[in-house]
Design a protein around this motif. Structure first.
Motif, PDB file in Angstrom:
ATOM      1  N   GLY A 126       7.542 159.934 -40.963  1.00 53.93           N
ATOM      2  CA  GLY A 126       7.868 161.219 -40.363  1.00 53.93           C
ATOM      3  C   GLY A 126       6.927 162.319 -40.847  1.00 53.93           C
ATOM      4  N   PRO A 127       7.138 163.495 -40.348  1.00 57.76           N
ATOM      5  CA  PRO A 127       6.215 164.601 -40.618  1.00 57.76           C
ATOM      6  C   PRO A 127       6.057 164.918 -42.107  1.00 57.76           C
ATOM      7  CG  PRO A 127       7.775 165.198 -38.894  1.00 57.76           C
ATOM      8  CD  PRO A 127       8.229 163.891 -39.471  1.00 57.76           C
ATOM      9  N   VAL A 128       4.830 165.279 -42.457  1.00 54.94           N
ATOM     10  CA  VAL A 128       4.506 165.737 -43.807  1.00 54.94           C
ATOM     11  C   VAL A 128       4.362 167.245 -43.742  1.00 54.94           C
ATOM     12  CG1 VAL A 128       2.758 165.706 -45.641  1.00 54.94           C
ATOM     13  CG2 VAL A 128       3.344 163.591 -44.415  1.00 54.94           C
ATOM     14  N   VAL A 129       5.112 167.936 -44.572  1.00 56.66           N
ATOM     15  CA  VAL A 129       5.028 169.396 -44.643  1.00 56.66           C
ATOM     16  C   VAL A 129       3.876 169.746 -45.569  1.00 56.66           C
ATOM     17  CG1 VAL A 129       6.230 171.503 -45.299  1.00 56.66           C
ATOM     18  CG2 VAL A 129       7.501 169.621 -44.254  1.00 56.66           C
ATOM     19  N   GLN A 130       2.986 170.606 -45.085  1.00 58.96           N
ATOM     20  CA  GLN A 130       1.811 170.989 -45.861  1.00 58.96           C
ATOM     21  C   GLN A 130       2.155 172.032 -46.919  1.00 58.96           C
ATOM     22  OE1 GLN A 130      -2.005 171.651 -43.665  1.00 58.96           O
ATOM     23  NE2 GLN A 130      -0.595 171.704 -41.929  1.00 58.96           N
ATOM     24  N   SER A 131       1.789 171.738 -48.147  1.00 64.84           N
ATOM     25  CA  SER A 131       1.879 172.742 -49.202  1.00 64.84           C
ATOM     26  C   SER A 131       0.676 173.681 -49.063  1.00 64.84           C
ATOM     27  CB  SER A 131       1.842 172.068 -50.575  1.00 64.84           C
ATOM     28  OG  SER A 131       0.576 171.437 -50.776  1.00 64.84           O
ATOM     29  N   GLU A 132       0.717 174.780 -49.776  1.00 65.34           N
ATOM     30  CA  GLU A 132      -0.428 175.703 -49.760  1.00 65.34           C
ATOM     31  C   GLU A 132      -1.681 175.000 -50.263  1.00 65.34           C
ATOM     32  OE1 GLU A 132      -0.861 178.791 -48.429  1.00 65.34           O
ATOM     33  OE2 GLU A 132       1.100 178.316 -47.579  1.00 65.34           O
ATOM     34  N   ALA A 133      -1.525 174.138 -51.260  1.00 66.55           N
ATOM     35  CA  ALA A 133      -2.675 173.410 -51.801  1.00 66.55           C
ATOM     36  C   ALA A 133      -3.305 172.535 -50.722  1.00 66.55           C
ATOM     37  CB  ALA A 133      -2.250 172.565 -52.994  1.00 66.55           C
ATOM     38  N   LEU A 134      -2.500 171.779 -49.994  1.00 61.35           N
ATOM     39  CA  LEU A 134      -3.042 170.919 -48.945  1.00 61.35           C
ATOM     40  C   LEU A 134      -3.695 171.750 -47.848  1.00 61.35           C
ATOM     41  CD1 LEU A 134      -3.500 168.076 -47.883  1.00 61.35           C
ATOM     42  CD2 LEU A 134      -1.296 168.234 -46.713  1.00 61.35           C
ATOM     43  N   LYS A 135      -3.091 172.853 -47.481  1.00 62.16           N
ATOM     44  CA  LYS A 135      -3.687 173.718 -46.452  1.00 62.16           C
ATOM     45  C   LYS A 135      -5.081 174.164 -46.866  1.00 62.16           C
ATOM     46  CE  LYS A 135       0.644 175.584 -44.666  1.00 62.16           C
ATOM     47  NZ  LYS A 135       1.489 176.776 -44.546  1.00 62.16           N
ATOM     48  N   LYS A 136      -5.236 174.553 -48.127  1.00 59.83           N
ATOM     49  CA  LYS A 136      -6.543 175.023 -48.607  1.00 59.83           C
ATOM     50  C   LYS A 136      -7.555 173.889 -48.654  1.00 59.83           C
ATOM     51  CE  LYS A 136      -4.601 178.873 -51.146  1.00 59.83           C
ATOM     52  NZ  LYS A 136      -4.277 179.450 -52.449  1.00 59.83           N
ATOM     53  N   ILE A 137      -7.117 172.714 -49.055  1.00 55.10           N
ATOM     54  CA  ILE A 137      -8.018 171.560 -49.093  1.00 55.10           C
ATOM     55  C   ILE A 137      -8.460 171.190 -47.680  1.00 55.10           C
ATOM     56  CG2 ILE A 137      -8.184 169.098 -49.631  1.00 55.10           C
ATOM     57  CD1 ILE A 137      -6.191 169.705 -51.976  1.00 55.10           C
ATOM     58  N   ILE A 138      -7.535 171.201 -46.735  1.00 53.27           N
ATOM     59  CA  ILE A 138      -7.876 170.863 -45.352  1.00 53.27           C
ATOM     60  C   ILE A 138      -8.829 171.890 -44.751  1.00 53.27           C
ATOM     61  CG2 ILE A 138      -6.956 170.643 -43.006  1.00 53.27           C
ATOM     62  CD1 ILE A 138      -4.522 169.216 -44.232  1.00 53.27           C
ATOM     63  N   LEU A 139      -8.613 173.157 -45.029  1.00 57.29           N
ATOM     64  CA  LEU A 139      -9.553 174.177 -44.540  1.00 57.29           C
ATOM     65  C   LEU A 139     -10.949 173.919 -45.084  1.00 57.29           C
ATOM     66  CD1 LEU A 139      -7.460 177.474 -44.684  1.00 57.29           C
ATOM     67  CD2 LEU A 139      -8.323 176.290 -42.644  1.00 57.29           C
ATOM     68  N   ASP A 140     -11.038 173.514 -46.331  1.00 52.88           N
ATOM     69  CA  ASP A 140     -12.331 173.193 -46.923  1.00 52.88           C
ATOM     70  C   ASP A 140     -12.959 171.984 -46.235  1.00 52.88           C
ATOM     71  OD1 ASP A 140     -14.246 173.810 -49.173  1.00 52.88           O
ATOM     72  OD2 ASP A 140     -13.794 171.713 -49.642  1.00 52.88           O
ATOM     73  N   LEU A 141     -12.151 170.966 -45.952  1.00 49.89           N
ATOM     74  CA  LEU A 141     -12.661 169.799 -45.240  1.00 49.89           C
ATOM     75  C   LEU A 141     -13.150 170.177 -43.842  1.00 49.89           C
ATOM     76  CD1 LEU A 141     -10.045 167.046 -46.190  1.00 49.89           C
ATOM     77  CD2 LEU A 141     -12.400 167.248 -46.997  1.00 49.89           C
ATOM     78  N   GLU A 142     -12.422 171.042 -43.162  1.00 47.81           N
ATOM     79  CA  GLU A 142     -12.851 171.496 -41.837  1.00 47.81           C
ATOM     80  C   GLU A 142     -14.199 172.198 -41.923  1.00 47.81           C
ATOM     81  OE1 GLU A 142      -9.786 173.855 -40.038  1.00 47.81           O
ATOM     82  OE2 GLU A 142      -8.530 172.116 -39.633  1.00 47.81           O
ATOM     83  N   ALA A 143     -14.387 173.016 -42.941  1.00 44.42           N
ATOM     84  CA  ALA A 143     -15.668 173.712 -43.117  1.00 44.42           C
ATOM     85  C   ALA A 143     -16.790 172.703 -43.361  1.00 44.42           C
ATOM     86  CB  ALA A 143     -15.571 174.706 -44.274  1.00 44.42           C
TER      87      ALA A 143
END
Length: 83
Positions: A57-74
């Motif tokens: 089921g769905p994984v809720v993103q923590s602030e840490a994961l959000k920041k890591i994913i934004l970095d990966l997108e960059a």
């Protein structure tokens, strides 16, 4: 695993992320180098987050994961720009 973003933020995945978030991140590390567009990477992110670990089921993103994913997108955007 310690992850350092391009902006200098450091995250310890064993403390800052849940098991489900770590699983999603493993998938995204692969897609960072394989995605043919930023849109494809974001779609893979959405799929991984909604499916979860072993279809749990769905994984809720923590602030840490959000920041890591934004970095990966960059990083994906930079790789695509260079190619």
């Amino acid at each position: 695993m310690i992850i350092k973003t391009q902006g200098g933020q450091r995250f310890d995945t064993s403390h800052d992320l849940t098991a489900g978030e770590r699983h999603v991140l493993q998938k995204l590390f692969l897609w960072e180098s394989m995605a043919s567009s930023l849109q494809e990477f974001r779609e893979k992110k959405r799929t991984a987050l909604s499916t979860g670990w072993n279809n749990s089921g769905p994984v809720v993103q923590s602030e840490a994961l959000k920041k890591i994913i934004l970095d990966l997108e960059a990083k994906v955007a930079l790789r695509l720009k260079r190619s």
